[in-house]
Every structure is written in C-alpha cells, then in structure tokens.
Design an enzyme around this catalytic site. Structure first.
Site, PDB file in Angstrom:
ATOM      1  CB  ALA A  48      -0.930  -0.018   1.213  1.00  0.00           C
ATOM      2  N   GLY A  49       2.096   1.177   0.437  1.00  0.00           N
ATOM      3  CA  GLY A  49       2.946   2.368   0.501  1.00  0.00           C
ATOM      4  C   GLY A  49       3.254   2.964  -0.858  1.00  0.00           C
ATOM      5  CB  SER A  51      -1.447   3.247  -3.624  1.00  0.00           C
ATOM      6  OG  SER A  51      -1.238   2.295  -4.650  1.00  0.00           O
ATOM      7  CB  THR A  52       0.599   6.540   0.749  1.00  0.00           C
ATOM      8  OG1 THR A  52       1.977   6.483   0.400  1.00  0.00           O
ATOM      9  CG2 THR A  52       0.208   5.345   1.601  1.00  0.00           C
ATOM     10  N   PRO A  57      -4.926   5.745   1.433  1.00  0.00           N
ATOM     11  CG  PRO A  57      -6.575   5.573   3.096  1.00  0.00           C
ATOM     12  CD  PRO A  57      -6.375   5.969   1.660  1.00  0.00           C
ATOM     13  CG  ASP A  58      -0.110   2.964   5.074  1.00  0.00           C
ATOM     14  OD1 ASP A  58       1.110   3.168   5.207  1.00  0.00           O
ATOM     15  OD2 ASP A  58      -0.949   3.236   5.973  1.00  0.00           O
ATOM     16  CG  PHE A  59      -3.977  -1.834   4.900  1.00  0.00           C
ATOM     17  CD1 PHE A  59      -3.263  -1.992   3.711  1.00  0.00           C
ATOM     18  CD2 PHE A  59      -5.354  -2.007   4.880  1.00  0.00           C
ATOM     19  CE1 PHE A  59      -3.912  -2.338   2.524  1.00  0.00           C
ATOM     20  CE2 PHE A  59      -6.012  -2.344   3.707  1.00  0.00           C
ATOM     21  CZ  PHE A  59      -5.297  -2.516   2.536  1.00  0.00           C
ATOM     22  NE  ARG A  60      -0.938  -4.636   9.139  1.00  0.00           N
ATOM     23  CZ  ARG A  60      -1.387  -5.119   7.973  1.00  0.00           C
ATOM     24  NH1 ARG A  60      -1.024  -4.523   6.826  1.00  0.00           N
ATOM     25  NH2 ARG A  60      -2.216  -6.150   7.918  1.00  0.00           N
ATOM     26  CG  ASN A 131      -0.977  -1.985  -3.224  1.00  0.00           C
ATOM     27  OD1 ASN A 131      -0.893  -2.368  -2.052  1.00  0.00           O
ATOM     28  ND2 ASN A 131      -0.125  -1.135  -3.762  1.00  0.00           N
ATOM     29  CG  ASP A 133      -4.202   0.611  -5.854  1.00  0.00           C
ATOM     30  OD1 ASP A 133      -3.522   1.085  -4.926  1.00  0.00           O
ATOM     31  OD2 ASP A 133      -3.692   0.026  -6.822  1.00  0.00           O
ATOM     32  CG  HIS A 150      -3.282  -9.588  -0.802  1.00  0.00           C
ATOM     33  ND1 HIS A 150      -2.754  -8.769   0.168  1.00  0.00           N
ATOM     34  CD2 HIS A 150      -2.627 -10.772  -0.669  1.00  0.00           C
ATOM     35  CE1 HIS A 150      -1.829  -9.435   0.856  1.00  0.00           C
ATOM     36  NE2 HIS A 150      -1.727 -10.647   0.356  1.00  0.00           N
TER      37      HIS A 150
HETATM   38  N1  APR Z   1       6.915   5.612   0.729  1.00  0.00           N
HETATM   39  C1  APR Z   1       7.515   4.540   1.299  1.00  0.00           C
HETATM   40  N2  APR Z   1       6.926   3.745   2.229  1.00  0.00           N
HETATM   41  C2  APR Z   1       5.662   4.065   2.577  1.00  0.00           C
HETATM   42  C3  APR Z   1       4.953   5.179   2.036  1.00  0.00           C
HETATM   43  C4  APR Z   1       5.645   5.956   1.067  1.00  0.00           C
HETATM   44  N3  APR Z   1       5.057   7.031   0.487  1.00  0.00           N
HETATM   45  N4  APR Z   1       3.716   5.216   2.611  1.00  0.00           N
HETATM   46  C5  APR Z   1       3.653   4.182   3.481  1.00  0.00           C
HETATM   47  N5  APR Z   1       4.821   3.501   3.460  1.00  0.00           N
HETATM   48  C6  APR Z   1       5.181   2.272   4.176  1.00  0.00           C
HETATM   49  C7  APR Z   1       4.750   2.217   5.626  1.00  0.00           C
HETATM   50  O1  APR Z   1       5.779   2.720   6.457  1.00  0.00           O
HETATM   51  C8  APR Z   1       4.573   0.714   5.819  1.00  0.00           C
HETATM   52  O2  APR Z   1       5.800   0.083   6.143  1.00  0.00           O
HETATM   53  O3  APR Z   1       4.467   1.249   3.513  1.00  0.00           O
HETATM   54  C9  APR Z   1       4.137   0.226   4.440  1.00  0.00           C
HETATM   55  C10 APR Z   1       2.642  -0.037   4.342  1.00  0.00           C
HETATM   56  O4  APR Z   1       2.366  -1.132   5.164  1.00  0.00           O
HETATM   57  P1  APR Z   1       0.851  -1.593   5.381  1.00  0.00           P
HETATM   58  O5  APR Z   1       0.015  -0.401   5.686  1.00  0.00           O
HETATM   59  O6  APR Z   1       0.887  -2.741   6.338  1.00  0.00           O
HETATM   60  O7  APR Z   1       0.389  -2.105   3.935  1.00  0.00           O
HETATM   61  P2  APR Z   1       0.763  -3.480   3.268  1.00  0.00           P
HETATM   62  O8  APR Z   1       2.132  -3.927   3.680  1.00  0.00           O
HETATM   63  O9  APR Z   1       0.498  -3.324   1.822  1.00  0.00           O
HETATM   64  O10 APR Z   1      -0.337  -4.465   3.923  1.00  0.00           O
HETATM   65  C11 APR Z   1      -0.328  -5.800   3.464  1.00  0.00           C
HETATM   66  O11 APR Z   1      -2.329  -6.214   4.756  1.00  0.00           O
HETATM   67  O12 APR Z   1      -4.470  -5.691   5.385  1.00  0.00           O
HETATM   68  C12 APR Z   1      -3.723  -6.472   4.551  1.00  0.00           C
HETATM   69  O13 APR Z   1      -4.455  -7.311   2.499  1.00  0.00           O
HETATM   70  C13 APR Z   1      -4.040  -6.131   3.125  1.00  0.00           C
HETATM   71  O14 APR Z   1      -2.562  -6.106   1.225  1.00  0.00           O
HETATM   72  C14 APR Z   1      -2.709  -5.667   2.568  1.00  0.00           C
HETATM   73  C15 APR Z   1      -1.722  -6.356   3.489  1.00  0.00           C
END
Ligand code: APR
Length: 331
Positions: A48-49, A51-52, A57-60, A131, A133, A150
């Site tokens: 998700a990072g 696409s932020t 928004p990402d998840f965590r 992702n 999206d 996913h």
């Molecule tokens: N640049 C670099 N890193 C980023 C950015 C950015 N602009 N924005 C966010 N991040 C990083 C965050 O620090 C975090 O380490 O991206 C990571 C996003 O992590 P998650 O929010 O956990 O997303 P993801 O790893 O894709 O989650 C995996 O969890 O809920 C399930 O199925 C869902 O596919 C998802 C899976």
C-alpha cells in the site's frame, strides 16, 4: 533430549558468511549491479505504501493507516472489514469503505511508473502486488507482468452462484450505495479481492514456482511485510540475489530470536554478516527517482511520468465535460 540437542546444534550454526554481491551496500551499489548487466530479471514486491502518494491510505501507518480509522464502522476488530464471515453478516462497512477508497479517481504514482519503466526496458520479470487499487494496470502493466496476490476490484463474483460481474457494474452499485446483489440468485456479490482466510489466486502459486529462483534482483516497495504468505516470498530468492527495500521504515527483517536460532532468513541490512540486503528509507517515489538518476534514466523516466499524468488529466477532463454535456441535455 538428544533430538532437541541435535536440532539446536544443527540450527545454532552461525549464519554462513557470504562474499558481498554488491560493490557497496547502498542504492548506488544496486545501480552499479544493474549497470553491470546482472540485474536484468527484476522482481518487484509492492504494498500500500506505493499508492499513498496517490491519495489512497495504507493500512498500518500510525494515524493515517486505514486500520486506525475504522472506528465509525463499530467493527469487532479493524481487519474484520476484510473477513469473509463478517462480510457475509454485515457487508455494509466494506462497501462504504470501497466507495471512499474507490480507485479510478487516483493516478498511478512514480513508483507504479518505475515498474512500467523497468518493463519497457525489458528488465521487469514480474510485479507481485498486495494492492487492490489496480493502479499497476492503469500505469500500463499487463496481466502477464502482474501477480495481484490479494486479488483486485478488476472482477467480482456472486458468493451464491459464482456469476461474474465486471468492474463497471460493481462501481455503479457501489456509487449508488447499494449492497451488490446477484440478478440470478440474489446472492451477495463480492469484488475478487482476497479476504483474510481465503486462499490466494491460483496464479500466485503458479508464478512463484519459478519467478523467485529466476530473478536476479528483488525490489520491495511500500510494504510492512507483515501478511503471509506474501511476506515470506522475500526468502525465496537465491542467496546471491540482492534485495532492495524502498520504504519509510525497515521491514521484513529476520526476527532476532529466529536469527539467534539460525532459523529466520528475513532480510539483514545492518549486521556484520549483511552482504546483499539494502534498505533505502524514505518515500518510495523519491527512492525510485534516486535510483533512476543513478542509472542515468532520470530525464527519460520523468518524461514518461509527466506524459502519463497529462494523458490521465485530459481523460478525466473529457469525461467530466461529457458528463456535464450529458447532464446539460437532460436538465
Ligand atoms: N513511501 C515509502 N513507504 C511508505 C509510504 C511511502 N510514500 N507510505 C507508506 N509507506 C510504508 C509504511 O511505512 C509501511 O511500512 O508502507 C508500508 C505499508 O504497510 P501496510 O500499511 O501494512 O500495507 P501493506 O504492507 O500493503 O499491507 C499488506 O495487509 O491488510 C492487509 O491485504 C491487506 O494487502 C494488505 C496487506
């Protein structure tokens, strides 16, 4: 006891020392590796990072992450919104969220286009994305370039009779605030994203058979690497394949306990045994631009992103004008 002793003896062996595979353990070392002609079957693993910066928004991430902003749905726990049992009982939160997050209003980011750029240069073996999206597709990656581990919104199916529904139908239902129901059997229709507890797409298991042993450079972007089985893919590459993490924070490292037991094989960026894992901490869009510059691709790459974003802006403007024109005829 003897069996346990043997197990520990075997696993307590210190991690083996490897000759470095990079001239330097930096982004520049990765660029030199690619320029040397070694990095030509590049696998990207993304989350998700990437696409932020497109507004999704990402998840965590603390504060902004989706799982920290679901209070209004009164869920038993945040991830319930992506759990099949909860979805069948109460699909409303999922579809409300889907409307909020619906792609199509978003443009692919520099990170998406970096993978497209690698593909155009014949260097992308595959993009494994977590992702949903579909921005990798909007950026120009094809079915063959992609493993949507996913699933995605690209297609939907009825949970009752399995009838397939296209994205256009699902989007219309979501934006009409309907709970999508099958016109054949009145079953609940769900986008083909993988919920917790569901098995990953068959294509995932097919492609991992050979991709990770074939790849000669792994680039991981925008993921916390906490969800399995996706996260364990980092360990499937050969021991001499460099792994580059472009992320705001370190992720995917060996659990210290497991490392002490010689059991973990996550990434090792910092120890004295580190020999092939590079963590570039920051925004992945900036990391991609920095790598492109080191490779002498900056101008060409920036031109691609600019051209693509202008094309999408024009398409959105035309669509709005057509919408307005249609609206004008009907008013
Ligand atoms: N640049 C670099 N890193 C980023 C950015 C950015 N602009 N924005 C966010 N991040 C990083 C965050 O620090 C975090 O380490 O991206 C990571 C996003 O992590 P998650 O929010 O956990 O997303 P993801 O790893 O894709 O989650 C995996 O969890 O809920 C399930 O199925 C869902 O596919 C998802 C899976």
């Amino acid at each position: 006891m003897d069996m346990l002793r043997a197990l520990f003896a075997r696993n307590m062996a210190l991690p083996r020392h490897h000759a470095p595979v990079l001239e330097e353990m930096t982004l520049n070392g990765i660029a030199k590796y690619i320029q040397s002609g070694k990095g030509k079957r590049i696998l990207c693993m993304v989350g998700a990072g990437i696409s932020t910066s497109a507004g999704i928004p990402d998840f965590r991430s603390p504060g902004s992450g989706l799982y920290h902003n679901l209070q209004k749905y009164n869920l038993p726990h945040p991830q319930a919104i992506f759990e099949m049992s909860y979805f069948k009982m109460n699909p409303q939160p999922f579809f409300t969220l889907a409307k909020e997050l619906y792609p199509g209003e978003f443009k692919p980011t520099v990170s998406h286009y970096f993978m497209r750029f690698l593909r155009d240069k014949g260097l992308l073996l595959r993009c494994y994305t977590q992702n949903i999206d579909t921005l990798e597709r909007v950026a120009g990656l094809t079915d063959d370039n992609l493993v949507e581990a996913h699933g995605s919104f690209h297609t939907s199916h009825c949970l009752g009779c399995q009838k397939a529904f296209p994205l256009t139908w699902m989007k219309e239902e979501i934006f009409k605030d309907n709970i999508p129901v099958c016109d054949e059997c009145e079953g609940l229709v769900k986008p083909d994203i993988i919920f917790f507890g569901e098995s990953l797409p068959q294509r995932f298991f097919q492609c991992i058979q050979t991709d990770f042993s074939d790849c000669d450079l792994l680039i991981i972007m925008g993921t916390s690497l906490v969800v399995q089985p996706f996260s364990s893919l980092t360990n499937r590459v050969s021991e001499t394949t460099p792994r580059l993490l472009l992320n705001m924070e370190r992720s995917g490292q060996t659990d210290p306990i497991m490392a002490a037991l010689g059991l973990g094989s996550g990434m090792d960026f910092d120890s004295e045994n580190a020999y092939r894992d590079v963590a570039w901490l920051g925004k992945c869009d900036d990391g991609c631009l920095a790598l492109a510059e080191l490779l002498g691709w900056k101008e060409e790459f920036e031109a691609l992103v600019t051209a693509e974003h202008s094309r999408i802006d024009e398409e959105l403007t035309t669509a709005k004008l057509q919408g307005a024109t249609i609206g004008a005829h009907h008013s």
